[in-house]
Design an enzyme around this catalytic site. Structure first.
Site, PDB file in Angstrom:
ATOM      1  CD  GLU A 105       5.762   1.275   1.346  1.00 45.73           C
ATOM      2  OE1 GLU A 105       6.428   0.758   0.419  1.00 45.73           O
ATOM      3  OE2 GLU A 105       6.151   1.287   2.533  1.00 45.73           O
TER       4      GLU A 105
ATOM      5  CG  HIS B 109      11.252   1.056  -2.990  1.00 49.93           C
ATOM      6  ND1 HIS B 109      10.135   0.277  -2.771  1.00 49.93           N
ATOM      7  CD2 HIS B 109      11.519   1.686  -1.812  1.00 49.93           C
ATOM      8  CE1 HIS B 109       9.745   0.435  -1.505  1.00 49.93           C
ATOM      9  NE2 HIS B 109      10.567   1.272  -0.914  1.00 49.93           N
TER      10      HIS B 109
ATOM     11  CG  HIS C 286       7.750   4.867   0.134  1.00 50.35           C
ATOM     12  ND1 HIS C 286       7.919   5.215   1.451  1.00 50.35           N
ATOM     13  CD2 HIS C 286       8.254   3.620   0.002  1.00 50.35           C
ATOM     14  CE1 HIS C 286       8.532   4.227   2.084  1.00 50.35           C
ATOM     15  NE2 HIS C 286       8.744   3.241   1.224  1.00 50.35           N
TER      16      HIS C 286
END
Length: 351
Positions: free
Chosen positions: A316, A107, A177
């Site tokens: 996602e 991420h 998320h």
């Protein structure tokens, strides 16, 4: 439609976190926070018209900045998901990114998720957040700005419109998320939810769940959700792309590979409450993660809804993980001084 600003809390850094709540004509509402530009709550009616919060999260902002609690509801940038060996090469130049998950990047290093975003604009039905990252911060090139406009409509659609602008060619893979549990019942896991994913392939992974560059066929495997069925039906079946005891944490390659064209990616539904959520995106992949890495007990949550093992499903929308290191994966670079836009919609209705 109406919007209201309120105080959510204060981080250990002393920074304050605000909430912006959009309420539609039917009384459904979403609360968005300046921390991570995230979704703090999303209250949607069930089949009897009763509102319930369909996203996991916390009552205090400090829990959102703990990466072990799973990036609950937060926006992710510059690059969501995994980058192998925390590096990539673009136009012959190697760039090194944070090793925040073993030897690889997860991420983008977490900077976008765990900091305060600016509120650029509000309207009766929308809030626009932005976050700026200077050239070479966390190893990524370009003075980089990510803007995300949330719009909540009267028909219970939450639309996320992402805009990326950089003064140098760079990479981007933004996502949200949130973990969804449409039952709004703190005692239930996600395993009884019905799921359909419009995909026939997935990205093959190694023992660290990093893409190998190969695509695997879904048909007939425990990962196949081309026909709607319960998440828990096969979640514990052994399979090469699944870590024992963790369950789904995999990228699905959507039927529609045309980047920029909005299409349905997935449907999540809860039969007891009657709630249904459709996920629409113009990106080629969606990561299904069912919270298998979360603690089985002891984690906080909102009221009586703990953020624990398999309590919610994250869907996602994204480019495939590690696309920056695989020329065969569909991907689009951000060109200098040219906006890159992508849209995701969560459309709620009743079964």
């Amino acid at each position: 439609m109406s919007i209201k600003k309120s105080f959510f809390g204060t981080l250990k850094s002393g920074e304050t976190v605000d909430l912006y709540t959009i309420t539609n004509k039917n009384g459904a509402y979403v609360s968005l926070m300046t921390l991570g530009g995230g979704i703090q709550s999303l209250n949607i009616p069930d089949k009897d018209g009763h509102l319930g919060d369909v996203v996991l999260g916390f009552d205090k902002p400090e829990y959102y900045v703990d990466p072990d609690l799973g990036y609950q509801g937060l926006l992710v940038g510059r690059y969501a998901n995994r980058i192998r060996d925390a590096k990539f090469t673009m136009d012959g130049v190697e760039y090194n990114t944070p090793q925040n998950q073993g030897t690889w990047t997860l991420h983008g290093g977490g900077r976008f998720s765990f900091n305060i975003w600016q509120v650029e604009e509000t309207s009766d039905d929308s809030v626009t957040f932005s976050f700026f990252s200077p050239d070479m911060q966390d190893g990524f090139p370009g003075n980089f700005k990510l803007t995300v406009k949330y719009t909540f409509t009267d028909d219970n659609t939450l639309r996320l419109e992402y805009t990326v602008l950089s003064d140098k060619k760079t990479v981007a893979n933004p996502t949200n998320h949130s973990y969804f549990n449409l039952s709004c019942d703190g005692s239930k896991t996600i395993e009884d939810h019905l799921l359909q994913i419009n995909a026939d392939y997935f990205t093959e992974t190694d023992d660290s769940q990093l893409p190998t560059g190969e695509l695997g066929e879904l048909k007939g495997t425990m990962m196949d959700f081309s026909e709607m069925h319960k998440i828990g039906d096969r979640i514990d079946e052994p399979f090469r792309a699944i870590i024992d005891g963790i369950g789904y944490d995999n990228n699905y390659c959507l039927y529609n590979k045309e980047i920029g064209k909005l299409a349905q990616a997935a449907i999540l539904a809860d039969e007891t409450s009657g709630r249904k959520m459709e996920v629409w995106t113009d990106l080629p992949g969606v990561q299904l993660y069912c919270g298998g890495w979360l603690a089985k007990d002891g984690n906080p949550g909102k009221k009586d809804s703990p953020v624990t093992y398999r309590r919610g499903a994250a869907l996602e929308t994204q480019f495939y993980p590690d696309s920056v290191n695989h020329e065969n994966f569909p991907f689009r670079y951000v060109e200098a001084n040219e906006e890159f836009k992508t849209t995701t919609e969560f459309r709620f209705s009743i079964l």
